[in-house]
Design a protein around this motif. Structure first.
Motif, short mmCIF file in Angstrom:
data_model
loop_
_atom_site.label_atom_id
_atom_site.label_comp_id
_atom_site.label_asym_id
_atom_site.label_seq_id
_atom_site.Cartn_x
_atom_site.Cartn_y
_atom_site.Cartn_z
N VAL A 175 42.49 28.08 38.67
CA VAL A 175 43.47 28.23 37.40
C VAL A 175 44.10 29.77 37.39
O VAL A 175 44.64 30.16 36.50
CB VAL A 175 42.58 28.10 36.21
N ILE A 176 43.88 30.34 38.53
CA ILE A 176 44.59 31.67 38.91
C ILE A 176 45.56 31.64 40.00
O ILE A 176 45.18 31.08 40.89
CB ILE A 176 43.37 32.75 38.94
N ALA A 177 46.54 32.15 39.61
CA ALA A 177 47.93 31.74 40.75
C ALA A 177 47.57 32.39 41.98
O ALA A 177 47.63 31.70 42.89
CB ALA A 177 49.04 32.48 40.03
N PHE A 178 47.02 33.58 42.01
CA PHE A 178 46.71 34.30 43.24
C PHE A 178 45.26 34.96 43.36
O PHE A 178 45.21 36.16 43.04
CB PHE A 178 47.67 35.35 43.82
N PRO A 179 44.13 34.07 43.43
CA PRO A 179 42.85 34.47 43.15
C PRO A 179 42.16 35.04 44.60
O PRO A 179 42.90 35.04 45.44
CB PRO A 179 42.09 33.25 42.88
N LYS A 180 40.94 35.67 44.21
CA LYS A 180 40.15 36.18 45.42
C LYS A 180 39.21 35.28 45.79
O LYS A 180 38.78 34.30 44.97
CB LYS A 180 39.66 37.71 44.96
N THR A 181 38.69 35.41 46.94
CA THR A 181 37.44 34.64 47.32
C THR A 181 36.18 35.19 46.76
O THR A 181 36.26 36.17 46.27
CB THR A 181 37.54 34.87 48.85
N THR A 182 35.19 34.32 47.23
CA THR A 182 33.76 34.95 46.57
C THR A 182 33.73 36.31 47.31
O THR A 182 32.69 36.70 46.80
CB THR A 182 32.89 33.86 46.93
N ALA A 183 34.20 36.74 48.43
CA ALA A 183 34.05 37.80 48.91
C ALA A 183 34.87 38.83 48.30
O ALA A 183 35.11 40.07 48.81
CB ALA A 183 34.27 37.94 50.35
N ALA A 184 35.69 38.58 47.24
CA ALA A 184 36.63 39.63 46.62
C ALA A 184 37.84 39.92 47.51
O ALA A 184 38.24 41.03 47.50
CB ALA A 184 35.89 40.77 46.11
N ALA A 185 38.15 38.95 48.55
CA ALA A 185 39.32 39.21 49.25
C ALA A 185 40.41 38.35 48.92
O ALA A 185 40.26 37.17 48.58
CB ALA A 185 38.79 39.05 50.96
N CYS A 186 41.72 38.84 49.13
CA CYS A 186 43.04 38.08 48.96
C CYS A 186 43.16 37.42 50.49
O CYS A 186 43.56 38.48 51.22
CB CYS A 186 43.90 38.91 48.41
#
Length: 587
Positions: A551-562
């Motif tokens: 539900v977030i257009a450009f989210p991060k992974t669980t490692a806080a990476a794009c």
């Protein structure tokens, strides 16, 4: 470039000329005829290329999936046997008279017809977002925010922005820090929430504020968390907790009616203590009827120390779950459940299979049955309201460990046994949280945040007995998700200083970190209260996904990476030098 969206066409447009822009979703070449499904954000429509329109037909032979195109043509009814009832545009098609290939597409790195890994989807997010199901999610999200803005405006709330570059303040997670070029060696912090600023707005006389705002928390992630997330942030003056809950409940009830055509009804109110006792969670999922049942009084005399010792301990707990039909569980399945609750600190799990309730002790099967006499077992089965073929799953440890372990197990067995009504909506308010909780260092931390007011305590009473204090705080829970939380705020400086003192914040540190707030509290601060909803979690519930990244257009992974932009990445050395920052590499 377009006169209408593909998905908006229907039988009322028959014989009209239209211009469409979008992508080739699918192509079928039948020799003398070419069909494509053309897609835009509003849906799909079938387009037919007839050899009679020679130029368009010849060019259509070059079309492939995801070509970006423009079509001009006439809407016509499909032949009776070719209508597609599964499509909103299934009664009609567009006879293409002109075709423009705006842009061609290489072979896609994603397959729309198969399951792609989440890594692939995030790396090529701009393609993933073209999928109709993703487009629908973001249309719903836009519908939610538009509704919220209308509601807040109609109820007298002002949309006021607060700063993104601010001062680091402790709110339960690590801050993201932003170095200052002008003030070398000094840093801003990205806000974990607009908490202090919205309180200052109340002090400024803006008695109803809201904002749909980005917040930032540098914390370990999981499926329903992101380092940057969006809040619907609300604050009011001269309203008590019940009044805030009432208007926010109205917002959510009307939102569900608007988006889902579902009436959630009145929200029940449950205390934190009751939620933990009955469900082992401060965000209980009420869509299943399993409850944790306390049995310490029934087992404190038995010769089984695993039960009798925590039963006799004032801070201990012995409790059970009675799972309908659970007697069919194999030993391996029980071992798996035991491993599962060990994640939550439990050392093990005892169990009793109930084969024949009427037979009492003779009708059960369990390694611990030998520690019970007939009367004790009968009382236990009655307390559990056990039926034939049920199983009793026990937790015995500290109150927290048992509550956490059985609370998590309750959700797991309900899912495994199909006891959760997935079609049901179960909202509630959880209130009367503890003001403080013990932290890893043995001190006290604020359960919500340090600006929450206690209920019916003076500053002196709070200092004298902080552990028993109840916070004037409230959470809204829907289907086991905390979708919003808030509290009545502290509006007197003496109380705020008392809370800071209990949290181990020295007077000097209070002035350094919160001097502006303590000063503001001296100048006629009104009583105020508020709440913040997680927009991402609300959207998850209203779109039926259980992954916040959907539900977030450009989210991060669980490692806080794009994965799309490859962020975070090393900074330009010249930029670091200008900021007076040196990066020290780990050995």
């Amino acid at each position: 470039m377009r006169s209408i969206y593909c998905g908006q066409l229907n039988a009322s447009f028959i014989d009209e000329e239209v211009t469409l822009c979008g992508w080739v979703n699918k192509r079928r070449d039948l020799g003398g005829m070419i069909f494509i499904d053309m897609r835009d954000r509003e849906g799909i429509v079938q387009v037919f290329f007839d050899p009679a329109y020679k130029e368009a037909f010849i060019l259509a032979a070059e079309l492939r999936n995801e070509f970006c195109i423009q079509i001009k043509g006439k809407v016509r009814a499909r032949p009776e046997g070719q209508k597609n009832k599964d499509m909103s545009t299934g009664e009609i098609e567009v006879l293409a008279t002109e075709l423009v290939i705006i842009n061609r597409s290489e072979v896609l790195p994603l397959d729309f017809n198969q399951n792609n890994t989440e890594e692939q989807r995030l790396k090529y997010r701009y393609i993933d977002l073209r999928r109709p199901e993703m487009a629908q999610i973001f249309k719903t999200r836009a519908k939610i925010t538009a509704f919220v803005r209308r509601f807040m405006d109609e109820h007298g709330f002002l949309d006021i922005e607060t700063p993104m570059l601010t001062k680091a303040t402790p709110e339960g997670a690590r801050d993201y820090l932003v170095p200052s070029r002008v003030h070398k060696g000094e840093f801003y912090a990205l806000p974990q929430s607009p908490q202090l600023f919205k309180q200052l707005l109340m002090m400024s006389g803006f008695d109803r504020y809201y904002q749909i705002v980005k917040c930032f928390r540098d914390e370990d992630l999981r499926a329903d968390r992101q380092p940057e997330f969006t809040q619907i942030d609300v604050e009011t003056s001269f309203m008590n907790a019940a009044q805030v809950r009432d208007i926010m409940e109205t917002l959510i009830r009307q939102l569900w009616l608007h988006v889902k055509q579902v009436d959630l009804g009145d929200f029940p109110v449950m205390t934190y203590a009751e939620a933990m006792r009955r469900y082992g969670s401060d965000k209980p999922d009420l869509r299943n009827d399993l409850e944790i049942i306390d049995v310490a009084d029934l087992v404190k005399e038995i010769d089984f120390k695993v039960f009798s010792e925590p039963a006799a301990n004032p801070t201990g707990r012995v409790a059970l779950l009675c799972v309908p039909g659970g007697a069919e569980l194999s030993r391996k399945q029980l071992d798996d459940y035991t491993k599962f609750i060990q994640i939550y600190g439990a050392k093990g799990m005892a169990w009793i299979k109930v084969n024949n309730v009427e037979a009492g002790l003779e009708g059960v099967q369990s390694p611990i049955a030998k520690f019970f006499n007939a009367e004790q077992m009968q009382l236990l089965l009655a307390r559990a309201n056990a039926k034939n073929n049920d199983i009793l799953l026990f937790g015995a440890d500290s109150y927290k460990v048992v509550s956490d372990a059985l609370g998590a197990l309750r959700l797991k067995v309900a899912k495994d046994f199909g006891l959760t009504d997935e079609k049901r909506w179960s909202p509630l308010w959880v209130v009367d949280f503890p003001m403080f909780e013990e932290n890893d260092e043995g001190g006290l931390s604020a359960m919500h945040h340090p600006f929450t007011s206690p209920k019916d305590y003076s500053p002196a009473q709070l200092k004298q007995s902080p552990v028993g204090a109840v916070a004037n705080a409230y959470d809204m829970v829907i289907n086991g998700y905390e979708v919003g939380g808030g509290s009545v705020r502290i509006h007197r400086s003496e109380m705020q200083q008392a809370v800071f003192s209990i949290l181990g914040i020295s007077e000097q540190e209070q002035q350094e970190k919160f001097g502006f707030l303590l000063d503001a509290l001296k100048y006629g601060t009104p009583p105020h209260a508020g709440l913040a909803f997680g927009l991402d979690r609300l959207t998850m519930l209203l779109t039926g996904t259980d992954n916040i990244r959907d539900v977030i257009a450009f989210p991060k992974t669980t490692a806080a990476a794009c994965l799309l932009t490859d962020a975070p990445s090393p900074a330009n050395p010249a930029s670091l030098q200008e900021l007076a920052i040196e990066v020290i590499k780990k050995a």
